[in-house]
Design an enzyme around this catalytic site. Structure first.
Site, PDB file in Angstrom:
ATOM      1  N   LYS A  53      -6.685   7.300   1.818  1.00  0.00           N
ATOM      2  CA  LYS A  53      -5.919   6.733   2.743  1.00  0.00           C
ATOM      3  C   LYS A  53      -4.176   7.228   2.664  1.00  0.00           C
ATOM      4  O   LYS A  53      -3.993   7.719   1.505  1.00  0.00           O
ATOM      5  CB  LYS A  53      -5.814   5.323   2.723  1.00  0.00           C
ATOM      6  N   ARG A 142      -7.001 -11.807   2.206  1.00  0.00           N
ATOM      7  CA  ARG A 142      -6.547 -10.586   3.041  1.00  0.00           C
ATOM      8  C   ARG A 142      -7.511 -10.442   4.165  1.00  0.00           C
ATOM      9  O   ARG A 142      -7.956 -11.676   4.572  1.00  0.00           O
ATOM     10  CB  ARG A 142      -6.344  -9.537   2.233  1.00  0.00           C
ATOM     11  N   TYR A 273      28.475   6.698  -6.112  1.00  0.00           N
ATOM     12  CA  TYR A 273      28.941   5.426  -5.300  1.00  0.00           C
ATOM     13  C   TYR A 273      29.152   4.544  -6.385  1.00  0.00           C
ATOM     14  O   TYR A 273      28.375   4.163  -7.179  1.00  0.00           O
ATOM     15  CB  TYR A 273      27.666   4.935  -4.287  1.00  0.00           C
TER      16      TYR A 273
HETATM   17  C1  LIG Z   1      -6.975   1.297  -1.505  1.00  0.00           C
HETATM   18  C2  LIG Z   1      -8.205   0.782  -1.826  1.00  0.00           C
HETATM   19  C3  LIG Z   1      -8.953   1.234  -2.372  1.00  0.00           C
HETATM   20  C4  LIG Z   1      -8.662   2.294  -3.809  1.00  0.00           C
HETATM   21  O1  LIG Z   1      -7.964   1.408  -4.698  1.00  0.00           O
HETATM   22  P1  LIG Z   1      -7.541   2.320  -6.060  1.00  0.00           P
HETATM   23  O2  LIG Z   1      -6.991   1.126  -6.920  1.00  0.00           O
HETATM   24  O3  LIG Z   1      -6.238   3.133  -5.495  1.00  0.00           O
HETATM   25  O4  LIG Z   1      -8.489   2.980  -6.605  1.00  0.00           O
HETATM   26  C5  LIG Z   1     -10.449   0.637  -2.499  1.00  0.00           C
HETATM   27  N1  LIG Z   1     -10.842  -0.262  -1.667  1.00  0.00           N
HETATM   28  C6  LIG Z   1      -9.945  -0.747  -0.591  1.00  0.00           C
HETATM   29  C7  LIG Z   1     -10.404  -1.708   0.301  1.00  0.00           C
HETATM   30  C8  LIG Z   1      -8.625  -0.360  -0.521  1.00  0.00           C
HETATM   31  O5  LIG Z   1      -7.546  -0.892   0.237  1.00  0.00           O
END
Ligand SMILES: *Cc1c(COP(=O)(O)O)cnc(C)c1O
Length: 386
Positions: A53, A142, A273
């Site tokens: 992702k 969530r 800055y």
């Molecule tokens: C992002 C995500 C993962 C992977 O998590 P990592 O900590 O990067 O290994 C796995 N499952 C879900 C549902 C996620 O959103």
């Protein structure tokens, strides 16, 4: 070293035909080796669904996915339908799970591009006509259904699609001082048992991101694991009474920036800055062609550092949008046109290796390493290496 400025070295040219100001080098060989390390850690007890992702945590979703597919990954996971479609258009043929829900307008694309949706609410089960994975909110608070086991059984039994997978996600997998993960596993098991009793056993059961894989928490795996962070070469440190990690991986991403200018400042000069840094004595500074618009956290102002010619060079003054200034007083050999390392390692003349990784940057910037990696902006060019 005062006087005429040293001449610029030849710089790297990007595909667009312009000199590279800031770029990342992604080692696809390291990604593949990390995948194999995960495979060794799960030792055939679970299949692996690497998470690609958010453009593979900025490592390049298409290229990383091709490397993982070549390594034999049966599944890949993305956040949304658009990311999944992009992988199909890049020629990826593995199964693809869309994890972070979808909006009704994207429903047709799921089918058209053979993407497998995760369903998060029992109200959506009757709308699913094909294979889907059902997400249970076992305590993360969530996405995912919080319905009781019998309601879940009823919904799944009456749907016209097939519940191919049952999944959940842990809120505190890295913290062995809290019972939260154990409680989440127990809730998940209760629902799984109810489905089994009703003859609705899912083909895939999955709940683990990188953490339970890296720390060998077998009871959390199910028969499919979803590692992201570890595929990119990181294992976070655990809290509480944790066992030692069983996974050894290497960061696949190196981040570089070109030096635009090098100059001498007199004692008392202010830098950047707000005059945030004042030179206490005569100082040599280098101005880098990257700033917070490239993803260097603004919080590194006057705090972070980079590697210049194999030595640590502190960031001085405010990180600005396009430029960052470093102190190279003790690094006279750095010249305009050279590159410095923001994330990665360099070996210096004394043959010692100096390293900065996303976790160190995150600590200094008061954020998490995931956010540092995902924050590397689209302006930063990407080079793929073995
Ligand atoms: C992002 C995500 C993962 C992977 O998590 P990592 O900590 O990067 O290994 C796995 N499952 C879900 C549902 C996620 O959103």
């Amino acid at each position: 070293m005062t006087g005429s400025a040293p001449s610029r070295r030849e710089s790297l040219i990007s595909d667009s035909g312009f000199a590279m100001r800031s770029w990342v080098e992604i080692s696809l060989g390291t990604i593949r080796a990390n995948y194999r390390a995960v495979r060794a850690a799960v030792n055939g007890e679970a299949e692996i669904m690497p998470v690609v992702k958010a453009d593979a945590y900025r490592h390049g979703a298409a290229e990383v996915s091709r490397a993982l597919e070549a390594e034999g990954a049966p599944w890949l996971a993305v956040s949304n339908v658009e990311e999944g479609v992009a992988l199909r258009q890049a020629g990826i043929r593995t199964r693809i799970l869309v994890m972070a829900d979808f909006l009704p307008a994207d429903r047709d694309a799921l089918r058209e591009f053979a993407l497998t949706p995760v369903i998060h609410s029992l109200a959506d089960v009757p709308l699913a006509s094909e294979d889907y994975h059902l997400k249970i909110d076992t305590g993360m608070g969530r996405l995912g259904t919080r319905a009781a086991p019998d309601e879940i059984v009823r919904a799944v039994a009456s749907g016209s699609g097939r519940m191919e997978g049952l999944m959940t996600h842990f809120a505190s997998a890295g913290n062995y001082a809290t019972p939260q993960t154990t409680e989440q596993i127990a809730r998940f098991e209760t629902i799984l048992a109810a489905l089994h009793t009703a003859g609705l056993a899912p083909r895939y059961v999955h709940s683990s991101a990188s953490f339970p894989v890296a720390y060998g928490r077998r009871e959390a795996w199910g028969n499919l694991v979803r590692p992201g962070y570890s595929i990119y070469g990181y294992v976070s440190s655990a809290r509480g009474p944790a066992p030692a990690p069983v996974l050894s991986v290497k960061p696949a991403l190196t981040w570089k920036a070109a030096v635009l200018a090098v100059k001498e400042l007199e004692a008392g000069s202010l830098i950047g800055y707000g005059g945030m840094h004042r030179a206490e004595k005569p100082m040599r500074i280098a101005i880098l062609a990257a700033g917070y618009a490239d993803g260097i956290p603004h919080r590194l102002s006057n705090r972070g550092s980079v590697i210049a010619k194999g030595t640590i060079a502190p960031i001085v003054g405010a990180v600005s949008m396009d430029l960052t200034t470093i102190d190279v007083t003790t690094c006279p050999e750095l010249n305009p046109g050279d590159a410095v390392t923001l994330i990665g390692s360099e070996t210096n003349a004394a043959r010692s290796t100096v390293r900065i990784d996303a976790e160190q940057i995150a600590k200094t910037a008061g954020t998490i390493a995931y956010s540092v990696l995902c924050g590397i902006s689209a302006r930063v060019k990407r080079i793929f290496v073995d």
